[in-house]
Design a protein around this motif. Sequence first.
Motif, PDB file in Angstrom:
ATOM      1  N   SER A   1       4.344   4.204   2.777  1.00  0.00           N
ATOM      2  CA  SER A   1       4.117   2.878   2.186  1.00  0.00           C
ATOM      3  C   SER A   1       4.292   1.793   3.239  1.00  0.00           C
ATOM      4  O   SER A   1       5.096   1.931   4.163  1.00  0.00           O
ATOM      5  N   TRP A   2       3.500   0.717   3.078  1.00  0.00           N
ATOM      6  CA  TRP A   2       3.557  -0.420   3.984  1.00  0.00           C
ATOM      7  C   TRP A   2       3.052  -1.657   3.256  1.00  0.00           C
ATOM      8  O   TRP A   2       2.453  -1.576   2.201  1.00  0.00           O
TER       9      TRP A   2
ATOM     10  N   ALA B   1      -8.127   1.987   6.162  1.00  0.00           N
ATOM     11  CA  ALA B   1      -8.156   2.318   7.584  1.00  0.00           C
ATOM     12  C   ALA B   1      -6.721   2.552   8.043  1.00  0.00           C
ATOM     13  O   ALA B   1      -5.776   2.076   7.407  1.00  0.00           O
ATOM     14  N   PRO B   2      -6.531   3.277   9.149  1.00  0.00           N
ATOM     15  CA  PRO B   2      -5.168   3.480   9.656  1.00  0.00           C
ATOM     16  C   PRO B   2      -4.472   2.139   9.890  1.00  0.00           C
ATOM     17  O   PRO B   2      -5.074   1.195  10.393  1.00  0.00           O
ATOM     18  N   THR B   3      -3.211   2.077   9.505  1.00  0.00           N
ATOM     19  CA  THR B   3      -2.464   0.837   9.622  1.00  0.00           C
ATOM     20  C   THR B   3      -1.712   0.760  10.948  1.00  0.00           C
ATOM     21  O   THR B   3      -1.386   1.791  11.530  1.00  0.00           O
ATOM     22  N   GLU B   4      -1.458  -0.455  11.378  1.00  0.00           N
ATOM     23  CA  GLU B   4      -0.640  -0.679  12.570  1.00  0.00           C
ATOM     24  C   GLU B   4       0.663  -1.375  12.185  1.00  0.00           C
ATOM     25  O   GLU B   4       1.427  -1.785  13.045  1.00  0.00           O
ATOM     26  N   ARG B   5       0.914  -1.501  10.885  1.00  0.00           N
ATOM     27  CA  ARG B   5       2.109  -2.165  10.374  1.00  0.00           C
ATOM     28  C   ARG B   5       3.283  -1.188  10.314  1.00  0.00           C
ATOM     29  O   ARG B   5       3.073   0.028  10.309  1.00  0.00           O
TER      30      ARG B   5
ATOM     31  N   TYR C   1       0.849  -1.190   0.000  1.00  0.00           N
ATOM     32  CA  TYR C   1       0.000   0.000   0.000  1.00  0.00           C
ATOM     33  C   TYR C   1       0.884   1.239   0.000  1.00  0.00           C
ATOM     34  O   TYR C   1       1.955   1.257   0.603  1.00  0.00           O
ATOM     35  N   LYS C   2       0.398   2.287  -0.683  1.00  0.00           N
ATOM     36  CA  LYS C   2       1.144   3.535  -0.726  1.00  0.00           C
ATOM     37  C   LYS C   2       0.164   4.698  -0.779  1.00  0.00           C
ATOM     38  O   LYS C   2      -0.728   4.725  -1.623  1.00  0.00           O
ATOM     39  N   ILE C   3       0.339   5.637   0.131  1.00  0.00           N
ATOM     40  CA  ILE C   3      -0.485   6.842   0.188  1.00  0.00           C
ATOM     41  C   ILE C   3       0.425   8.030  -0.083  1.00  0.00           C
ATOM     42  O   ILE C   3       1.489   8.150   0.534  1.00  0.00           O
ATOM     43  N   GLU C   4       0.018   8.905  -0.999  1.00  0.00           N
ATOM     44  CA  GLU C   4       0.791  10.105  -1.305  1.00  0.00           C
ATOM     45  C   GLU C   4      -0.035  11.327  -0.922  1.00  0.00           C
ATOM     46  O   GLU C   4      -1.161  11.493  -1.377  1.00  0.00           O
ATOM     47  N   ILE C   5       0.550  12.162  -0.092  1.00  0.00           N
ATOM     48  CA  ILE C   5      -0.135  13.331   0.464  1.00  0.00           C
ATOM     49  C   ILE C   5       0.594  14.587  -0.004  1.00  0.00           C
ATOM     50  O   ILE C   5       1.818  14.641   0.004  1.00  0.00           O
TER      51      ILE C   5
ATOM     52  N   GLY D   1      -4.929   8.542  14.592  1.00  0.00           N
ATOM     53  CA  GLY D   1      -4.132   8.740  13.387  1.00  0.00           C
ATOM     54  C   GLY D   1      -4.879   8.469  12.108  1.00  0.00           C
ATOM     55  O   GLY D   1      -5.556   7.469  11.982  1.00  0.00           O
ATOM     56  N   PRO D   2      -4.761   9.369  11.124  1.00  0.00           N
ATOM     57  CA  PRO D   2      -5.412   9.138   9.834  1.00  0.00           C
ATOM     58  C   PRO D   2      -4.711   8.073   8.987  1.00  0.00           C
ATOM     59  O   PRO D   2      -5.362   7.367   8.242  1.00  0.00           O
ATOM     60  N   VAL D   3      -3.385   7.937   9.104  1.00  0.00           N
ATOM     61  CA  VAL D   3      -2.646   6.965   8.299  1.00  0.00           C
ATOM     62  C   VAL D   3      -2.035   5.873   9.174  1.00  0.00           C
ATOM     63  O   VAL D   3      -2.178   4.697   8.893  1.00  0.00           O
ATOM     64  N   ILE D   4      -1.351   6.295  10.236  1.00  0.00           N
ATOM     65  CA  ILE D   4      -0.724   5.335  11.160  1.00  0.00           C
ATOM     66  C   ILE D   4      -1.213   5.613  12.574  1.00  0.00           C
ATOM     67  O   ILE D   4      -1.635   6.723  12.886  1.00  0.00           O
ATOM     68  N   ARG D   5      -1.170   4.602  13.416  1.00  0.00           N
ATOM     69  CA  ARG D   5      -1.635   4.768  14.797  1.00  0.00           C
ATOM     70  C   ARG D   5      -0.666   5.596  15.638  1.00  0.00           C
ATOM     71  O   ARG D   5      -1.081   6.397  16.455  1.00  0.00           O
ATOM     72  N   ASP D   6       0.637   5.368  15.415  1.00  0.00           N
ATOM     73  CA  ASP D   6       1.652   6.058  16.216  1.00  0.00           C
ATOM     74  C   ASP D   6       2.921   6.194  15.384  1.00  0.00           C
ATOM     75  O   ASP D   6       3.225   5.316  14.575  1.00  0.00           O
TER      76      ASP D   6
END
Length: 146
Positions: A144-145, A53-57, A2-6, A112-117
């Motif tokens: 990316s994750w 959804a926000p990732t925890e990876r 997965y890859k998000i570009e902001i 978090g919108p993308v990651i939890r922490d």
Amino acid sequence: MYKIEIEVSGQPVGKQRPRYTRMGTVYTPPKSRDYEKRIMAASWAEMKRFGLAPTERPVHVELVAFMDIPKSWPKKKRLEAEYNALRHTTKPDLDNIVKSALDGISCASFGGPVIRDDKQVHSIKARKVYCHPDRGPVLYISVSWE
């Protein structure tokens, strides 16, 4: 994968030091807080667009801060900056821009919108460059994750 570009338009802002009230309460300065909210809003929009959804990876973050060329510079120096012959070595510090970006994509109080922490970040690639005058300053964040 997965890859998000902001993309956050406007001059990138570095994380400022915490401030204290007379009573000893600690708070984040408004300029930093507002910029982190802009990053968070752009992050939410991208995550919604892809239905994620926000990732925890563990994640990898790439960041490019395109900074304004000072208008006071002579034409020759402005052209050198425009064609990346000069490096951006003035404020804000790159590490503070990274802190703002990570706080914006994680925002622990909201989950978090993308990651939890931001402890999920296992690698970062970041740089500051001068932007082309026609394009304007902007902050690009890629997360990316697997």
